[in-house]
Scaffold this motif. Sequence first.
Motif, short mmCIF file in Angstrom:
data_model
loop_
_atom_site.label_atom_id
_atom_site.label_comp_id
_atom_site.label_asym_id
_atom_site.label_seq_id
_atom_site.Cartn_x
_atom_site.Cartn_y
_atom_site.Cartn_z
N LEU A 200 0.81 -1.22 0.00
CA LEU A 200 0.00 0.00 0.00
C LEU A 200 0.84 1.27 0.00
N ARG A 201 2.14 1.14 -0.09
CA ARG A 201 3.01 2.30 0.00
C ARG A 201 2.63 3.38 -1.02
N ASP A 202 2.58 4.63 -0.58
CA ASP A 202 2.27 5.79 -1.42
C ASP A 202 0.84 5.78 -1.95
N THR A 203 -0.07 5.15 -1.23
CA THR A 203 -1.49 5.16 -1.61
C THR A 203 -2.32 5.56 -0.39
N SER A 204 -3.64 5.72 -0.61
CA SER A 204 -4.54 5.99 0.52
C SER A 204 -4.98 4.70 1.20
N ASP B 242 -12.23 7.24 -4.59
CA ASP B 242 -11.61 7.35 -5.91
C ASP B 242 -10.54 6.30 -6.15
N ASP B 243 -9.94 5.77 -5.08
CA ASP B 243 -8.84 4.81 -5.23
C ASP B 243 -9.28 3.35 -5.17
N PHE B 244 -10.57 3.11 -4.99
CA PHE B 244 -11.02 1.73 -4.77
C PHE B 244 -10.84 0.86 -6.02
#
Length: 420
Positions: free
Chosen positions: A83-87, A185-187
């Motif tokens: 998950l690095r650098d994500t929400s 938005d990131d799903f």
Amino acid sequence: MSTSPDRQSATRISRERFLSDPGAEDPRLVPGPRPDIVTSWRRSQLVGVSPDGVDLPYSPPPQMPRRLLAAAGPIIDALEQELRDTSGTVLLADREVRILDRRTGSRSWLRSLDRSNIAPGFLFAEEYAGTNGLGCAMEERRLFEVRGAEHFRERFQSLVCIAAPIRHPARNAVVGALNLTCSVDDFSPLARTVLRRAVSDIERRLLDASSPHEQELLAQYTARSRRVGRPLIAVSADMLVCNPAASAVLERTDRELLWHWAGAALGAAESATEHLVLASGQTVVAHATPVAAGHRLVGALIELYAVEQPGAQRPAVVPDTPRTPLATAVPAQPGAVPRPAAHAAGPRNPGPGSRGAGAGSRDTTPGAPSARLDGPEAAHGSGDTAPGWRDTAPGSRDTAPGPRDSAPGPRDSAPGWRDS
């Protein structure tokens, strides 16, 4: 299962209609929310969750569930790297839906989570946080997804949360839950596959970590449960497992009673039989048989027999499990802590309606365990360990099944248990 703006807008309109007048229109008739989301909205409203609220109960665990943390640690470590650098955020919760651990992909996102109290120590049960991934997954006992406007509280509507319960495979007991959260938005639908894989890996590690003594007790419990239909309970210093027939008749206080009674009664005898009164008022005869590994007591199997009249005799039992005298298996313990007075002070053969031995009224007993704890948990959490269990290895809070953790079964699931 779209998170498109149009679908989110329709869901938001349905939620506003529901909140303004729940009886005016069934929101399930309007395109937008799924039926299970509407059901959760109704539960949230019924218990008084505020849709505009921001507060959540903060309650650090009295004792960390070390087995769950040990099993989940490497799995959520790996997820954190993905998950690095994500929400993206990983949340591990205990059986009370209390967040135990949190991993996230960016520090800026961490601050956003803190503002919403999505942090260790906060309780996310549906009764506190309304419709949310963790709370609904534990309420429904299955994988559950909540997207954006489907959240009951406004504060969480920018998020997608997908969660699933974690079960101990050997005990069929829910010991916690794992949640993946990100912005709407990131799903990605791939989150469901990632979550299922992670939960499966944690459950496998829980099984691998079971001690040989625990495996021996569970093996005898499984073998016995195949031969009897009456209520059967396996207990040890840090575990209590019920078959469906026992789940149907036992309340949480009954489980504490049985745990304390068996631990004390088997401290100096090869078996124990006693009339007990359950919280429902029903009188039963409990028969406990010790389970030993070599000369060490590792637990007991308890069978319950219903009695129709005070003083009725227990049906004849032909023991088919080797029994070791516990006077040899468990040496006497100087200064052993006695079982709670509410369990010991009552009459040995209480009549109908008596609450004596089995009342389960813990708030009247000095030093009695918390009302939300099962027997093994309560004992280790409060230092109140039944004498017969003192010689076994101490366990952790996450190992004892709660009232909805044991194998479920209707009250009539074993109609022959009364006379079997």
